[in-house]
Design an enzyme around this catalytic site. Sequence first.
Site, PDB file in Angstrom:
ATOM      1  N   HIS A 131     -10.146  -2.132   4.896  1.00 43.65           N
ATOM      2  CA  HIS A 131      -8.847  -2.172   5.577  1.00 43.65           C
ATOM      3  C   HIS A 131      -9.129  -2.382   7.070  1.00 43.65           C
ATOM      4  O   HIS A 131     -10.164  -1.929   7.573  1.00 43.65           O
ATOM      5  CB  HIS A 131      -8.156  -0.825   5.346  1.00 43.65           C
ATOM      6  CG  HIS A 131      -6.753  -0.741   5.829  1.00 43.65           C
ATOM      7  ND1 HIS A 131      -6.429  -0.553   7.159  1.00 43.65           N
ATOM      8  CD2 HIS A 131      -5.573  -0.789   5.167  1.00 43.65           C
ATOM      9  CE1 HIS A 131      -5.119  -0.490   7.285  1.00 43.65           C
ATOM     10  NE2 HIS A 131      -4.565  -0.629   6.090  1.00 43.65           N
ATOM     11  N   ASP A 141     -13.894   6.020   4.475  1.00 40.49           N
ATOM     12  CA  ASP A 141     -12.445   5.879   4.571  1.00 40.49           C
ATOM     13  C   ASP A 141     -11.880   6.262   3.202  1.00 40.49           C
ATOM     14  O   ASP A 141     -11.978   5.498   2.239  1.00 40.49           O
ATOM     15  CB  ASP A 141     -12.113   4.418   4.920  1.00 40.49           C
ATOM     16  CG  ASP A 141     -10.627   4.128   4.828  1.00 40.49           C
ATOM     17  OD1 ASP A 141      -9.851   5.055   4.519  1.00 40.49           O
ATOM     18  OD2 ASP A 141     -10.244   2.964   5.054  1.00 40.49           O
ATOM     19  N   GLN A 177      -7.293   5.849   0.436  1.00 43.20           N
ATOM     20  CA  GLN A 177      -6.774   5.535  -0.907  1.00 43.20           C
ATOM     21  C   GLN A 177      -7.438   6.377  -1.989  1.00 43.20           C
ATOM     22  O   GLN A 177      -7.112   6.222  -3.171  1.00 43.20           O
ATOM     23  CB  GLN A 177      -6.998   4.054  -1.244  1.00 43.20           C
ATOM     24  CG  GLN A 177      -6.222   3.090  -0.378  1.00 43.20           C
ATOM     25  CD  GLN A 177      -4.709   3.164  -0.579  1.00 43.20           C
ATOM     26  OE1 GLN A 177      -4.220   3.733  -1.560  1.00 43.20           O
ATOM     27  NE2 GLN A 177      -3.973   2.610   0.341  1.00 43.20           N
ATOM     28  N   LYS A 194       0.065   9.208   2.287  1.00 44.41           N
ATOM     29  CA  LYS A 194      -0.265   8.544   1.021  1.00 44.41           C
ATOM     30  C   LYS A 194      -0.492   9.555  -0.090  1.00 44.41           C
ATOM     31  O   LYS A 194      -0.746   9.183  -1.236  1.00 44.41           O
ATOM     32  CB  LYS A 194      -1.519   7.677   1.192  1.00 44.41           C
ATOM     33  CG  LYS A 194      -1.311   6.479   2.129  1.00 44.41           C
ATOM     34  CD  LYS A 194      -2.565   5.645   2.199  1.00 44.41           C
ATOM     35  CE  LYS A 194      -2.569   4.666   3.353  1.00 44.41           C
ATOM     36  NZ  LYS A 194      -1.699   3.505   3.165  1.00 44.41           N
ATOM     37  N   CYS A 212      -3.499  -5.696   5.179  1.00 44.93           N
ATOM     38  CA  CYS A 212      -4.402  -5.302   6.290  1.00 44.93           C
ATOM     39  C   CYS A 212      -5.855  -5.514   5.905  1.00 44.93           C
ATOM     40  O   CYS A 212      -6.732  -4.710   6.266  1.00 44.93           O
ATOM     41  CB  CYS A 212      -4.169  -3.857   6.724  1.00 44.93           C
ATOM     42  SG  CYS A 212      -2.513  -3.550   7.317  1.00 44.93           S
TER      43      CYS A 212
HETATM   44  C1  PLP Z   1      -8.081   1.963   2.608  1.00 47.02           C
HETATM   45  C2  PLP Z   1      -7.190   2.268   3.775  1.00 47.02           C
HETATM   46  N1  PLP Z   1      -7.726   2.692   4.913  1.00 47.02           N
HETATM   47  C3  PLP Z   1      -6.988   3.004   5.990  1.00 47.02           C
HETATM   48  C4  PLP Z   1      -5.626   2.882   5.956  1.00 47.02           C
HETATM   49  C5  PLP Z   1      -4.833   3.232   7.160  1.00 47.02           C
HETATM   50  O1  PLP Z   1      -3.944   4.262   6.881  1.00 47.02           O
HETATM   51  P1  PLP Z   1      -2.855   4.672   7.959  1.00 47.02           P
HETATM   52  O2  PLP Z   1      -2.019   3.460   8.223  1.00 47.02           O
HETATM   53  O3  PLP Z   1      -2.107   5.778   7.303  1.00 47.02           O
HETATM   54  O4  PLP Z   1      -3.606   5.107   9.154  1.00 47.02           O
HETATM   55  C6  PLP Z   1      -5.001   2.422   4.805  1.00 47.02           C
HETATM   56  C7  PLP Z   1      -3.537   2.213   4.754  1.00 47.02           C
HETATM   57  O5  PLP Z   1      -3.031   1.480   3.951  1.00 47.02           O
HETATM   58  C8  PLP Z   1      -5.809   2.116   3.678  1.00 47.02           C
HETATM   59  O6  PLP Z   1      -5.265   1.693   2.539  1.00 47.02           O
END
Ligand code: PLP
Length: 414
Positions: free
Chosen positions: A129, A207, A210, A233, A372
Amino acid sequence: MAVTARPALDAQKLRADFPIFEQKIHGKPLAYLDSAVSSQKPRQVLDAMNVFYETSYTNVHRGVYTLSERATDAYEGAREKVRAFVNAPSAREVIFLRNATEALNLVAYSWGLNNLGPGDVVLVSELEHHSNFVPWQYMANRTGADFRMLPLDEHGELRLDLLDETVGDGNVKVVATNLVSNSLGTISPVEKVAAWAHERGAIYVCDAAQAAPHRTVDVQALGCDFLAVSGHKMCGPSGVGFLWGRAELLESMEPFLMGGHMIRQVRFETTTWGELPHKFEAGTAPAAEAVGLGAAVDYLTDVGLDAIAEHEHALAAYALERLADVGGITSYGPPADRRAGIVSFNVDGIHPHDVAQVLDSEGIAIRAGHHCCQPLMTKLGVAATNRASFYLYTVPDEIDRLVEGLHKVRKILG
Ligand SMILES: Cc1ncc(COP(=O)(O)O)c(C=O)c1O
């Protein structure tokens, strides 16, 4: 219901906890197949925040009066819940932040600025992401370090066999990957990545945006050094997430944001920093949001993370099977047995936004776009995909409706 595995949880029953499902969209029941973007909220979370505001609200860690102590206890109680949720050794290693993006930026800035330089290698993967890509790319550029990407195979899985080759004889200092991909649902063997990083003397940043909402995440078992999670999430409110980091690393780092609460002593000449976790929690804390996140942790723990993972896995397998029958569908990502509850696909010749719009008219919410993950889209050779993502409240009937909707898309636009 055509899912053959015995359901590990009763999603139909759990739906009653979520007020959002009481409405209709375009006269149809809401089929919310976009939980990877953000999850819906159960009454238990909404009530916990409401009760906090009605009975205990004020700023935390400020006053000595009763209300302030009550608010602080609730906030710190939420921190302890989060600690237990990811099996962190200590609650002072849990930093409340806005979301996973802020958590990853904190590590990139506070750790990266003082630890990266020319000759060092920053390694991410093609599956990241932007939140786990752009901060590292920026910090590598800023410090003169090399920025490299671990390639994926044709299923969208990490090419662990290319780890050594990708880094060469560069001095790899940090490896950052997700545990579950938001685009493809790929579950990565991050324990192996962490072990490889440590062998090379690097830190490993996970990270888990998800992953944490959908499966058991144990920072000690994963062997990571930092872990980033978003509350919104995982049935919690927006505006709160957390970073877990190993205490000795967090202690060695400079603060990311500065201001109230994060200091020990401020003098004209210089300022010294507070203890963990306060050093990284400048300004007024998201107290009610943290309380909501604590309630979300209770809710998920009560339902059972293994049951949630099993349920979503069965839904993903079912969705892939049913999508294959529609015809003219290209789906992306690993086989069902190696993915979480996320299914990405394209309807041949039809733009994902058009697909999503027709589905919306049927009350079905899916995501259409690059998620993203533009480097991944480049790798797949597409500008965008459709993505259906599932959670503990998703029922197979919603996947049946998605499939019927796609037949309609092909009839109207094909
Ligand atoms: C794998 C992953 N990392 C990071 C993020 C970023 O999350 P946030 O927008 O809540 O900071 C997301 C959001 O969709 C994600 O799916």
